[in-house]
Write a protein that holds these residues in place. Structure first.
Motif, PDB file in Angstrom:
ATOM      1  N   UNK A   7       0.827  -1.214   0.000  1.00 33.16           N
ATOM      2  CA  UNK A   7       0.000   0.000   0.000  1.00 33.16           C
ATOM      3  C   UNK A   7       0.860   1.262   0.000  1.00 33.16           C
ATOM      4  N   UNK A  12      -2.912   4.448  -2.440  1.00 32.64           N
ATOM      5  CA  UNK A  12      -4.006   4.936  -1.598  1.00 32.64           C
ATOM      6  C   UNK A  12      -4.626   6.195  -2.216  1.00 32.64           C
ATOM      7  N   UNK A  16      -8.639   6.744  -4.270  1.00 31.97           N
ATOM      8  CA  UNK A  16      -9.646   7.798  -4.061  1.00 31.97           C
ATOM      9  C   UNK A  16      -9.856   8.642  -5.329  1.00 31.97           C
ATOM     10  N   UNK A  62     -16.419  -1.795  -8.521  1.00 27.53           N
ATOM     11  CA  UNK A  62     -16.243  -1.741  -7.082  1.00 27.53           C
ATOM     12  C   UNK A  62     -15.242  -2.813  -6.703  1.00 27.53           C
ATOM     13  N   UNK A  63     -14.391  -2.464  -5.790  1.00 31.49           N
ATOM     14  CA  UNK A  63     -13.375  -3.425  -5.420  1.00 31.49           C
ATOM     15  C   UNK A  63     -12.404  -2.833  -4.426  1.00 31.49           C
ATOM     16  N   UNK A  64     -11.370  -3.603  -4.135  1.00 28.62           N
ATOM     17  CA  UNK A  64     -10.398  -3.180  -3.135  1.00 28.62           C
ATOM     18  C   UNK A  64      -9.521  -2.056  -3.683  1.00 28.62           C
ATOM     19  N   UNK A  65      -8.705  -1.488  -2.839  1.00 30.29           N
ATOM     20  CA  UNK A  65      -7.872  -0.360  -3.229  1.00 30.29           C
ATOM     21  C   UNK A  65      -6.904  -0.736  -4.353  1.00 30.29           C
ATOM     22  N   UNK A  66      -6.434  -1.972  -4.360  1.00 28.11           N
ATOM     23  CA  UNK A  66      -5.485  -2.393  -5.403  1.00 28.11           C
ATOM     24  C   UNK A  66      -6.162  -2.386  -6.773  1.00 28.11           C
ATOM     25  N   UNK A 128      -6.466  -8.843  -8.320  1.00 31.77           N
ATOM     26  CA  UNK A 128      -7.045  -7.520  -8.076  1.00 31.77           C
ATOM     27  C   UNK A 128      -6.370  -6.504  -8.998  1.00 31.77           C
TER      28      UNK A 128
END
Lengths: 148, 422
Positions: A7, A12, A16, A62-66, A128
């Motif tokens: 991360x 990060x 966003x 939609x999904x994880x930050x990666x 991902x």
């Protein structure tokens, strides 16, 4: 394996910022789904009129930050590339992601995408990072077929 | 209702070598027992010893080793059956609970194709009742039955707080209800369902009642007869036993009536070229060389569970589970799926963290040594019903401690800050 290798701040931030987020009608969207976590992403590649250059990436999902950061970073770094250039670019990205930490993406070639190098050490997260790229390659094939 | 003393916990934990491992430089905090429980050394040692010294073909051959293996296999079945309050010939070994449900579903499909036996034969327009809280394993086999037979799936709703009531099941039943499939405890919500009342409704309507008991099997006294169901399924690997083995329990009557699904050696009496006669249950459902070592290992795991005491384990996990629920519910911007008001819960809690995807939550927790489950937990429809795509889950086993819970709650409280949401 340090968590901060995975991360990095760029990731990060892009999670966003999500460059390219928002699908417009038309084109040849590709819908990709990750059955292990239920994440999904739809992406449309827009080509120049002569079909040689990538004009834009549009995506929603939609999904994880990666997965989100990877889509955003791909949009930032690969928009404006020729199709041939992008194909090589995507191949290099895939090789690095599947390398289990042995191939790092160079900042010279991959710019901010180099921040995703750490993902390859986390085998469960490679899918991902690849979600947007698989969608881009698929959308590209569909788009080019329509031009022939 | 009380937790194990520190001395009792230390003795239990010494039996599970994986708990001494470190993850990301931290001692392992294992909170994924609902997916797969860890293995006690005593059972793995026995399994290994048995494989090295007693491997032989079961139910065939007259030599001493084969006879010993057969006897050990039968003893294992009797011992596992006793643990769940069953008679040995009511317990069919399968690969896991998923296969157990599929075996019933396939029997229904086969019977439906030829119109008999009547109890198992469905026709177009017949109805199969499931609940919104079912694991995919207790949903998809029935979807296939519906597709093959023209039967219709009816779904009993859970409330917004995750409760399933017998009334909700009753409201989707009709005179066409032929199968009722329900879990004892949802693997996402951790709430104990009113299975007895639901099974009573199902059997009163003449339906076949199938109970998925995976999430309660080793977390409290499992008495298969207490549900009043026709079938109860469970998996060894959620009961401190090995992977690769599970069971289908059925009443003596229903197993006698149920058509065979898989066929071959070891399940027959007379065989001719045009037809054969089958052994009674459980043998008629277990063709081929059986899961010998796994059955031995599972039986020994359950002996270990009994040595600690099922009721003591249930009390420990319930008390610790209540603390865990209280710890998680107090963290700002964390939403628990399912209530703790007016329901009985097992030691399991699923939740979402606002602004952070479960995959990222799980990765962060892993960096602190905490093994939690993330994703849809094989329950996509339930997640959709509760308005989320996926979640993170903490689940307890007999070896879990208040330190585990405290470390997990503390790490969870730091997640949002790490991802810039704090």
């Amino acid at each position: 394996m340090e968590l901060d290798d995975l991360y990095q701040q760029i990731i990060l931030d892009h999670n966003k910022r999500r460059a390219g987020y928002g699908l417009q009608p038309g084109g040849f969207p590709s819908h990709q789904y990750n059955p292990t976590c239920g994440d999904e992403l739809t992406l449309t590649v827009r080509l120049s009129d002569d079909g040689s250059t990538i004009r834009a990436f549009e995506w929603e999902g939609k999904g994880c930050s990666i997965s989100q950061a990877s889509a955003s970073l791909m949009t930032s770094e690969a928009t404006g590339m020729s199709v041939a250039e992008f194909e090589r670019f995507a191949e290099g990205f895939r090789d690095a992601m599947r390398s289990r930490g042995t191939i790092a993406l160079s900042e010279e070639d991959y710019g901010d995408l180099a921040a995703l190098s750490g993902v390859s050490k986390f085998v469960a997260r490679v899918k991902c990072a690849m979600l947007a790229w698989v969608a881009a390659e698929d959308s590209l094939i569909l788009t080019r077929e329509s031009l022939n | 209702m009380s937790q194990f003393t520190p001395e009792q916990s230390a003795a239990i934990r010494a039996e599970f070598p994986q708990l001494s491992e470190t993850v990301s430089g931290h001692p392992l905090v294992y909170l994924d027992t609902a997916a797969t429980s860890l293995r006690p050394r005593i059972a793995v040692d026995l399994e290994s010893e048995f494989a090295l010294r007693h491997t032989a073909a079961v139910n065939r051959g007259a030599h001493s080793l084969a006879a010993e293996a057969t006897e050990a296999y039968d003893d294992a079945r009797a011992s596992i059956a006793a643990f769940v309050g069953a008679r040995p010939n009511q317990l069919v070994f399968t690969s896991n609970a998923t296969e157990s449900i599929n075996l019933v579903a396939l029997a229904v499909q086969l019977a439906s194709a030829v119109g008999s036996p009547a109890r198992f034969a469905l026709a177009a327009g017949d109805e199969i009742v499931v609940t919104e809280a079912e694991h995919h394993a207790n949903l998809i086999p029935w979807q296939e039955v519906a597709r093959q037979t023209g039967a219709v799936i009816r779904v009993a709703a859970v409330t917004d707080s995750g409760e399933l009531t017998a009334e909700a099941v009753q409201s989707v039943m009709s005179d066409r209800t032929r199968i009722v499939a329900v879990s004892s405890v949802s693997n996402v919500l951790g709430i104990t369902n009113p299975v007895r009342a639901i099974a009573d409704l199902g059997r009163a309507a003449g339906a076949i009642v199938v109970v998925d008991a995976c999430q309660s099997a080793a977390h409290g006294r499992l008495d298969v007869n207490s549900y009043g169901a026709d079938f109860v399924v469970f998996s060894a690997h959620k009961m401190y036993g090995p992977t690769g083995i599970g069971a289908l329990w059925g009443t003596t009557e229903i197993l006698a009536e149920m058509p065979v699904v898989l066929t071959g050696g070891a399940m027959i009496t007379r065989v001719d070229f045009d037809s054969s006669d089958y052994l009674p249950a459980p043998a008629k459902f277990e063709p081929g060389t059986p899961r010998l070592t796994q059955a031995i290992g599972w039986a020994e795991s359950l002996r270990y569970v009994e040595s600690i005491g099922v009721d003591a384990i249930a009390a420990h996990e319930e008390a610790l589970g209540a603390d865990m629920f209280a710890g998680v519910v107090d963290i700002p911007n964390v939403r628990i799926l399912g209530t703790d008001h007016g329901v009985h819960r097992v030691g399991l809690v699923s939740f979402t963290v606002e602004g952070v995807h479960p995959h990222d939550v799980g990765q962060y927790l892993d960096s602190r040594g905490i093994a939690a489950r993330v994703g849809h937990h094989c329950a996509q429809p339930l997640h959709k019903r509760l308005g989320v795509d996926s979640s993170t889950r903490f689940s307890l086993g007999m070896y879990s401690t208040s330190d585990d819970v405290a470390l997990a709650v503390a790490a969870l409280a730091d997640v949002r800050e790490y991802f810039g949401e704090g």
